[in-house]
Write a protein that holds these residues in place. Sequence first.
Motif, PDB file in Angstrom:
ATOM      1  N   CYS A  21       0.837  -1.201   0.000  1.00  0.00           N
ATOM      2  CA  CYS A  21       0.000   0.000   0.000  1.00  0.00           C
ATOM      3  C   CYS A  21       0.875   1.256   0.000  1.00  0.00           C
ATOM      4  O   CYS A  21       1.855   1.348   0.755  1.00  0.00           O
ATOM      5  N   VAL A  22       0.495   2.206  -0.842  1.00  0.00           N
ATOM      6  CA  VAL A  22       1.205   3.479  -0.949  1.00  0.00           C
ATOM      7  C   VAL A  22       0.208   4.599  -0.655  1.00  0.00           C
ATOM      8  O   VAL A  22      -0.890   4.625  -1.224  1.00  0.00           O
ATOM      9  N   PRO A  23       0.553   5.532   0.248  1.00  0.00           N
ATOM     10  CA  PRO A  23      -0.390   6.616   0.547  1.00  0.00           C
ATOM     11  C   PRO A  23      -0.636   7.498  -0.665  1.00  0.00           C
ATOM     12  O   PRO A  23       0.274   7.773  -1.454  1.00  0.00           O
ATOM     13  N   LEU A  24      -1.883   7.906  -0.834  1.00  0.00           N
ATOM     14  CA  LEU A  24      -2.223   8.792  -1.939  1.00  0.00           C
ATOM     15  C   LEU A  24      -1.655  10.188  -1.669  1.00  0.00           C
ATOM     16  O   LEU A  24      -1.932  10.796  -0.630  1.00  0.00           O
ATOM     17  N   ASN A  25      -0.837  10.662  -2.595  1.00  0.00           N
ATOM     18  CA  ASN A  25      -0.256  11.994  -2.462  1.00  0.00           C
ATOM     19  C   ASN A  25      -1.223  12.999  -3.068  1.00  0.00           C
ATOM     20  O   ASN A  25      -0.994  13.568  -4.125  1.00  0.00           O
ATOM     21  N   ASP A  26      -2.339  13.179  -2.363  1.00  0.00           N
ATOM     22  CA  ASP A  26      -3.431  14.003  -2.872  1.00  0.00           C
ATOM     23  C   ASP A  26      -4.062  14.725  -1.687  1.00  0.00           C
ATOM     24  O   ASP A  26      -4.375  14.107  -0.668  1.00  0.00           O
ATOM     25  N   THR A  27      -4.242  16.030  -1.821  1.00  0.00           N
ATOM     26  CA  THR A  27      -4.850  16.789  -0.717  1.00  0.00           C
ATOM     27  C   THR A  27      -6.280  16.354  -0.450  1.00  0.00           C
ATOM     28  O   THR A  27      -6.810  16.619   0.626  1.00  0.00           O
ATOM     29  N   MET A  28      -6.917  15.689  -1.405  1.00  0.00           N
ATOM     30  CA  MET A  28      -8.291  15.235  -1.212  1.00  0.00           C
ATOM     31  C   MET A  28      -8.353  13.810  -0.674  1.00  0.00           C
ATOM     32  O   MET A  28      -9.441  13.275  -0.463  1.00  0.00           O
ATOM     33  N   ALA A  29      -7.212  13.180  -0.426  1.00  0.00           N
ATOM     34  CA  ALA A  29      -7.215  11.821   0.111  1.00  0.00           C
ATOM     35  C   ALA A  29      -7.806  11.831   1.521  1.00  0.00           C
ATOM     36  O   ALA A  29      -7.538  12.730   2.315  1.00  0.00           O
ATOM     37  N   ALA A  30      -8.606  10.821   1.818  1.00  0.00           N
ATOM     38  CA  ALA A  30      -9.215  10.708   3.139  1.00  0.00           C
ATOM     39  C   ALA A  30      -8.137  10.425   4.170  1.00  0.00           C
ATOM     40  O   ALA A  30      -7.240   9.608   3.953  1.00  0.00           O
ATOM     41  N   ARG A  31      -8.217  11.105   5.296  1.00  0.00           N
ATOM     42  CA  ARG A  31      -7.263  10.877   6.378  1.00  0.00           C
ATOM     43  C   ARG A  31      -7.882  11.293   7.703  1.00  0.00           C
ATOM     44  O   ARG A  31      -8.851  12.052   7.740  1.00  0.00           O
ATOM     45  N   GLY A  32      -7.333  10.780   8.758  1.00  0.00           N
ATOM     46  CA  GLY A  32      -7.861  11.109  10.076  1.00  0.00           C
ATOM     47  C   GLY A  32      -6.974  10.547  11.156  1.00  0.00           C
ATOM     48  O   GLY A  32      -5.965   9.887  10.888  1.00  0.00           O
ATOM     49  N   ILE A  33      -7.347  10.794  12.394  1.00  0.00           N
ATOM     50  CA  ILE A  33      -6.584  10.299  13.534  1.00  0.00           C
ATOM     51  C   ILE A  33      -7.394   9.237  14.261  1.00  0.00           C
ATOM     52  O   ILE A  33      -8.612   9.376  14.441  1.00  0.00           O
ATOM     53  N   CYS A  34      -6.730   8.168  14.641  1.00  0.00           N
ATOM     54  CA  CYS A  34      -7.393   7.047  15.298  1.00  0.00           C
ATOM     55  C   CYS A  34      -6.808   6.836  16.693  1.00  0.00           C
ATOM     56  O   CYS A  34      -5.614   7.060  16.921  1.00  0.00           O
ATOM     57  N   THR A  35      -7.639   6.399  17.580  1.00  0.00           N
ATOM     58  CA  THR A  35      -7.196   5.982  18.911  1.00  0.00           C
ATOM     59  C   THR A  35      -7.596   4.522  19.080  1.00  0.00           C
ATOM     60  O   THR A  35      -8.687   4.102  18.651  1.00  0.00           O
ATOM     61  N   SER A  36      -6.724   3.758  19.691  1.00  0.00           N
ATOM     62  CA  SER A  36      -7.028   2.344  19.936  1.00  0.00           C
ATOM     63  C   SER A  36      -6.525   1.986  21.326  1.00  0.00           C
ATOM     64  O   SER A  36      -5.565   2.576  21.826  1.00  0.00           O
ATOM     65  N   GLU A  37      -7.196   1.044  21.925  1.00  0.00           N
ATOM     66  CA  GLU A  37      -6.791   0.584  23.248  1.00  0.00           C
ATOM     67  C   GLU A  37      -7.233  -0.852  23.444  1.00  0.00           C
ATOM     68  O   GLU A  37      -8.160  -1.338  22.781  1.00  0.00           O
ATOM     69  N   GLY A  38      -6.554  -1.531  24.332  1.00  0.00           N
ATOM     70  CA  GLY A  38      -6.894  -2.913  24.616  1.00  0.00           C
ATOM     71  C   GLY A  38      -5.643  -3.740  24.842  1.00  0.00           C
ATOM     72  O   GLY A  38      -4.543  -3.214  25.037  1.00  0.00           O
ATOM     73  N   MET A  39      -5.828  -5.060  24.754  1.00  0.00           N
ATOM     74  CA  MET A  39      -4.714  -5.978  24.973  1.00  0.00           C
ATOM     75  C   MET A  39      -4.459  -6.764  23.687  1.00  0.00           C
ATOM     76  O   MET A  39      -3.673  -6.329  22.853  1.00  0.00           O
TER      77      MET A  39
ATOM     78  N   THR B 149     -10.817  18.324   4.345  1.00  0.00           N
ATOM     79  CA  THR B 149      -9.734  18.547   3.390  1.00  0.00           C
ATOM     80  C   THR B 149      -8.676  19.452   4.006  1.00  0.00           C
ATOM     81  O   THR B 149      -8.989  20.398   4.725  1.00  0.00           O
ATOM     82  N   LEU B 150      -7.445  19.147   3.711  1.00  0.00           N
ATOM     83  CA  LEU B 150      -6.343  19.864   4.333  1.00  0.00           C
ATOM     84  C   LEU B 150      -5.786  20.956   3.428  1.00  0.00           C
ATOM     85  O   LEU B 150      -4.580  21.137   3.313  1.00  0.00           O
ATOM     86  N   MET B 151      -6.664  21.666   2.762  1.00  0.00           N
ATOM     87  CA  MET B 151      -6.239  22.845   2.023  1.00  0.00           C
ATOM     88  C   MET B 151      -5.861  23.916   3.029  1.00  0.00           C
ATOM     89  O   MET B 151      -6.208  23.837   4.203  1.00  0.00           O
ATOM     90  N   PRO B 152      -5.107  24.971   2.615  1.00  0.00           N
ATOM     91  CA  PRO B 152      -4.727  26.015   3.582  1.00  0.00           C
ATOM     92  C   PRO B 152      -5.944  26.617   4.255  1.00  0.00           C
ATOM     93  O   PRO B 152      -6.890  27.053   3.604  1.00  0.00           O
ATOM     94  N   LEU B 153      -5.936  26.596   5.579  1.00  0.00           N
ATOM     95  CA  LEU B 153      -7.028  27.157   6.362  1.00  0.00           C
ATOM     96  C   LEU B 153      -6.511  28.357   7.141  1.00  0.00           C
ATOM     97  O   LEU B 153      -5.311  28.535   7.318  1.00  0.00           O
ATOM     98  N   VAL B 154      -7.411  29.166   7.630  1.00  0.00           N
ATOM     99  CA  VAL B 154      -7.028  30.336   8.414  1.00  0.00           C
ATOM    100  C   VAL B 154      -7.390  30.074   9.859  1.00  0.00           C
ATOM    101  O   VAL B 154      -8.532  29.743  10.176  1.00  0.00           O
TER     102      VAL B 154
END
Length: 368
Positions: A206-224, A236-241
Motif C-alpha cells: 500500500c502506498v499513501p495517496l499523495n493528494d490533498t483530497m485523500a481521506a485521512r484522520g486520527i485514530c485511537t485504539s486501546e486494549g490488549m 480537506t487539508l487545504m490552507p485554512l485560516v
Amino acid sequence: MHLLSITVALGLLGGILAQVNVLRPACDSPEAEEAAIVAQDYLNAHHTHGYKYALNRIEEIKIYHVAEGDDTYVLEVELLETDCHVLDPTPVANCTVRPKHLTAIEGDCDVVLKKVGGVLTVTAFKCKTEESREDVCVGCSTLLPLNHTQGLEFVKASLNKLNNVTQNLTYTLLDVGRMSTQVVSGGQRYISEFVVIEASCVNDTCVPLNDTMAARGICTSEGMDDPSVNCKMFSTLMPLVDANSTAMPVLPPHVHVHSDRNSHKHGFGHHKLTAHHNPHMSDYLSAESAESAEVVPVAPAINVSTDGLSSPSPASDDSSSDASSASAEVPIAVVKREAPASIVGDAPAAQNVPVAPVQLCPGRIRFF
C-alpha cells in the motif's frame, strides 16, 4: 584629557540610547499577547509531526525599539501539547491541552520577531521539548518510546482491524502520535494514537495517496490482544485560516509513513518541536548572554556637602581610583536655595513605607 574623554564617551552613549530603547512591557499586555500568539502559530506551522502546542505562559518579553526603524521583539514562551494533530485543521484555540496525568509535554521557546509596518513576523527561534514529570499518578498510563516494538505491533493490529471494517477504502499509517501502556489486572494494556491516510494497494503493498483530497484522520485504539479502534476523519487539508488569521500548512508530500517497526529511529515518547530556526540570524536568542551584555547607563550620584561644594559618591569596593578621580573632573553646577519658611522645621520625618513591586513578568498561567 580626562574631561575630554568623558565628554566624548557620554556623547556616544547618548547617541546609542537615542537610537535603541529596550522596552519591557508586562507579559500579559496586549502587545505581548499578540506577539506570543504569532509565535505559537509559527512554531506549530514548522512542527510537521505529532500535535499542536498551545500557549501556556509568557515568561519574558523585551522590545528593542529603534527610532524610525523596525521593532524587534524577544519572547520567552511556555507551550503545552494539545490533543490536535498538526494535520488536524481545528484551530489551536479549540484544541484541548493534555492533562498532567496523561503525561503533559511542555515546550520552552525563545522567539525573535520583527514588526514591520505593524505586522509581526518570526525571524528566529530555538525550543526545548520535554515531558512534565510533575504530579505523575500511580497506576496511570505511561508513554512508550515511539520505536517501541510491542507498541508498534499494537498499532499495526489496530490498523488491520480498521481496514477490515472499512468499505471501498484502505488506509495506511501516516504518523504515530503517541503510544502508552498501563498495567491492569489482566496484564499489559496498550493505548495508541496514530494518523491514517487513504492508500492505493497492489498485491498487499500500500502506498499513501499523495493528494490533498485523500481521506485521512486520527485514530485511537486501546486494549490488549483485540484492540478497539475509533477514528476521527479530517476535512480537506487545504490552507485554512486559524483564529488569528495565520495560515496553516498544507500536508507535506511525505510525512512519517511507517511501513515497519523500524520506521521510528528515536526513542522519545513524544514528538519534539523543531529545535531551532535561523539561530545564526539573531543575536537575541541566548537569553543569558543577552542579559549579561545588556548595559543600562546610570547617572553617577552626586553628594552635596554642607559647605556647598559637590563631591562624587564613594566608589564601590571594586571601583578603581582612576574612575573616582575621573568622575570628580565632571563639571557640576550647584545652586543653593533657601527653604521656604513655612516648612523649615515643620517637615515631617520621611516615612519608610514599603512599596510592593509591580509584577510584570512572567505572565499568567493559562492551564497549569
